[in-house]
Design an enzyme around this catalytic site. Structure first.
Site, PDB file in Angstrom:
ATOM      1  N   SER A  22       0.824  -1.205   0.000  1.00 31.46           N
ATOM      2  CA  SER A  22       0.000   0.000   0.000  1.00 31.46           C
ATOM      3  C   SER A  22       0.859   1.258   0.000  1.00 31.46           C
ATOM      4  CB  SER A  22      -0.880   0.040   1.254  1.00 31.46           C
ATOM      5  OG  SER A  22      -2.012  -0.767   1.109  1.00 31.46           O
ATOM      6  N   PRO A  23       0.325   2.346  -0.557  1.00 28.25           N
ATOM      7  CA  PRO A  23       1.018   3.625  -0.426  1.00 28.25           C
ATOM      8  C   PRO A  23       1.020   4.067   1.035  1.00 28.25           C
ATOM      9  CG  PRO A  23      -1.147   3.916  -1.432  1.00 28.25           C
ATOM     10  CD  PRO A  23      -0.916   2.457  -1.341  1.00 28.25           C
ATOM     11  N   ALA A  57       1.225   8.760  -1.169  1.00 30.30           N
ATOM     12  CA  ALA A  57       0.415   9.865  -1.682  1.00 30.30           C
ATOM     13  C   ALA A  57       1.339  11.002  -2.103  1.00 30.30           C
ATOM     14  CB  ALA A  57      -0.563  10.338  -0.610  1.00 30.30           C
ATOM     15  N   GLN A  99       0.748   6.984  -6.187  1.00 32.57           N
ATOM     16  CA  GLN A  99      -0.588   7.470  -5.837  1.00 32.57           C
ATOM     17  C   GLN A  99      -0.604   8.991  -5.986  1.00 32.57           C
ATOM     18  OE1 GLN A  99      -2.125   7.617  -1.653  1.00 32.57           O
ATOM     19  NE2 GLN A  99      -3.539   6.053  -2.388  1.00 32.57           N
ATOM     20  N   TYR A 181      -9.295  13.070   1.794  1.00 37.26           N
ATOM     21  CA  TYR A 181      -8.591  14.062   0.994  1.00 37.26           C
ATOM     22  C   TYR A 181      -9.510  14.617  -0.094  1.00 37.26           C
ATOM     23  CZ  TYR A 181      -4.769  12.289   3.777  1.00 37.26           C
ATOM     24  OH  TYR A 181      -4.000  11.921   4.847  1.00 37.26           O
ATOM     25  N   ARG A 229      -8.352   4.715  -5.665  1.00 35.24           N
ATOM     26  CA  ARG A 229      -8.552   4.344  -4.256  1.00 35.24           C
ATOM     27  C   ARG A 229      -9.702   5.159  -3.692  1.00 35.24           C
ATOM     28  NH1 ARG A 229      -4.521   3.233   0.872  1.00 35.24           N
ATOM     29  NH2 ARG A 229      -4.651   1.140  -0.015  1.00 35.24           N
ATOM     30  N   LEU A 300      -5.554  -4.389   7.957  1.00 35.70           N
ATOM     31  CA  LEU A 300      -5.177  -5.424   8.923  1.00 35.70           C
ATOM     32  C   LEU A 300      -5.193  -6.817   8.304  1.00 35.70           C
ATOM     33  CD1 LEU A 300      -6.697  -4.248  12.331  1.00 35.70           C
ATOM     34  CD2 LEU A 300      -4.382  -3.951  11.426  1.00 35.70           C
ATOM     35  N   ARG A 323       1.140  -2.047   7.156  1.00 33.49           N
ATOM     36  CA  ARG A 323       1.927  -2.210   8.379  1.00 33.49           C
ATOM     37  C   ARG A 323       2.764  -3.485   8.373  1.00 33.49           C
ATOM     38  NH1 ARG A 323      -2.906   0.146   9.902  1.00 33.49           N
ATOM     39  NH2 ARG A 323      -2.758   2.005  11.227  1.00 33.49           N
TER      40      ARG A 323
END
Length: 355
Positions: A22-23, A57, A99, A181, A229, A300, A323
């Site tokens: 992921s970004p 991002a 991204q 955002y 996204r 997660l 993570r």
């Protein structure tokens, strides 16, 4: 055969597996220019077995940065700094995307480990923020509502940043319309109070996101995948809903998107989220609409078997993790080992393969 470690082809790009990075913002750029930190940070995931890495991002305009330390693609200097990072990932046989983002009313804020919180004052390097309406995120400075010229400038900036990203060699472009955002602000009735053709109905609230998508698709060759996204729910009463997200996903595919990267939340401080393993996977399933809309799941997802089951249950077509890659930059190789998948290890690491 493991589904997680089966290849996935989108347009002309074939991803060696479906376990992606992921970004994740590093808040370590200088004037929007990525640094050596970004080079090491992103290349390690390619060595660790990722099929796709999405760089953080990256702002399309200076005022679109979340913080003064965000990366950007509004200048050629930034493009040229990204190019060797892209090459490093390619040298390790992975693909890399970026991204493209505008933070809207959540821009000009302090980075997470700064001693301050909230908006950065102008005197300390902050700037005026923009949003669909002059409604602040709780605890932040009030933004200026974008007028028609401002919206046109945003659309043009996404297109120009996409051009630079492609010149730098990125394989995938992702448009950020999540996490509170700018584009998410337009999508949600909790932030969008407009009474013109960019407010009110879902069709109107989605208009700027689809305009950006059209502009990015127009400057992208046919072989380049474009992802979107979205936050599929605001986790707050009266906000953007999973059903609306599914409709936006359908429109996005019609406008040339290839995959909907499904996350959630981030629009308002009073959101209430029940967090647990795979807590956002059902949202990806809703947007996927039984396989009609390609999606990725995130949230997660921390174990190989868990990721495999998400795909086996047809809740998503690919897995993004964040993570867990930070905890273990070789999460991909570890997951393949745990699932018994036959994947190519870097020869430098081959002694780690259990036999």
């Amino acid at each position: 055969m493991s589904i997680l470690f089966s290849p996935l082809t989108i347009r002309s790009r074939t991803f060696r597996n479906r376990l992606w990075v992921s970004p994740m913002c590093m808040y370590s750029a200088r004037d929007g220019v990525p640094q050596e930190w970004h080079h090491t940070h992103l290349a390690q995931f390619a060595s660790g077995g990722a099929g796709l890495i999405i760089a953080e991002a990256t702002a399309v305009l200076p005022e679109g940065r979340i913080s003064p330390r965000d990366t950007g693609l509004w200048s050629d200097q930034q493009r040229d700094a990204w190019a060797p990072i892209v090459r490093a990932v390619h040298d390790r046989d992975a693909l890399i995307g970026v991204q493209l983002a505008h933070a809207g009313r959540k821009a000009s804020t302090w980075w997470p480990w700064a001693p301050q919180r909230g908006s950065v004052p102008h005197a300390e390097g902050g700037w005026t923020t923009f949003a669909p309406s002059a409604v602040a995120f709780e605890g932040y400075a009030e933004p200026t509502a974008l007028d028609a010229a401002g919206m046109d400038a945003v659309v043009a900036a996404f297109a120009e940043s996409a051009r630079r990203a492609l010149d730098a060699g990125f394989d995938v472009l992702e448009i950020h319309a999540a996490h509170g955002y700018l584009l998410h602000q337009f999508l949600s009735p909790l932030a969008n109070m407009r009474d013109d053709d960019h407010g009110g109905s879902l069709e109107n609230r989605a208009r700027l996101t689809l305009r950006v998508l059209d502009a990015v698709r127009a400057v992208s060759p046919d072989d380049i995948p474009v992802f979107l996204r979205i936050s599929a729910t605001d986790h707050a009463e009266g906000g953007f809903t999973p059903e609306e997200a599914a409709q936006v996903g359908e429109w996005a595919i019609d406008h040339g998107a290839d995959l909907i990267d499904v996350s959630s939340g981030g629009l308002v401080a009073h959101q209430r989220i029940s967090v647990g393993p795979g807590y956002q996977v059902p949202l990806a399933g809703t947007v996927r609409q039984g396989g009609r809309i390609p999606t990725s799941a995130v949230g997660l997802i921390t174990a190989a078997e868990q990721a495999e089951q998400v795909l086996a249950q047809e809740s998503a077509d690919a897995i993004f993790a964040g993570r867990e890659w930070l905890r273990d930059p070789h999460f991909g190789l570890r997951a393949a080992h745990e699932l018994g998948a036959d994947v190519a290890w870097p020869p430098q690491y081959a002694r780690a393969v259990w036999r």
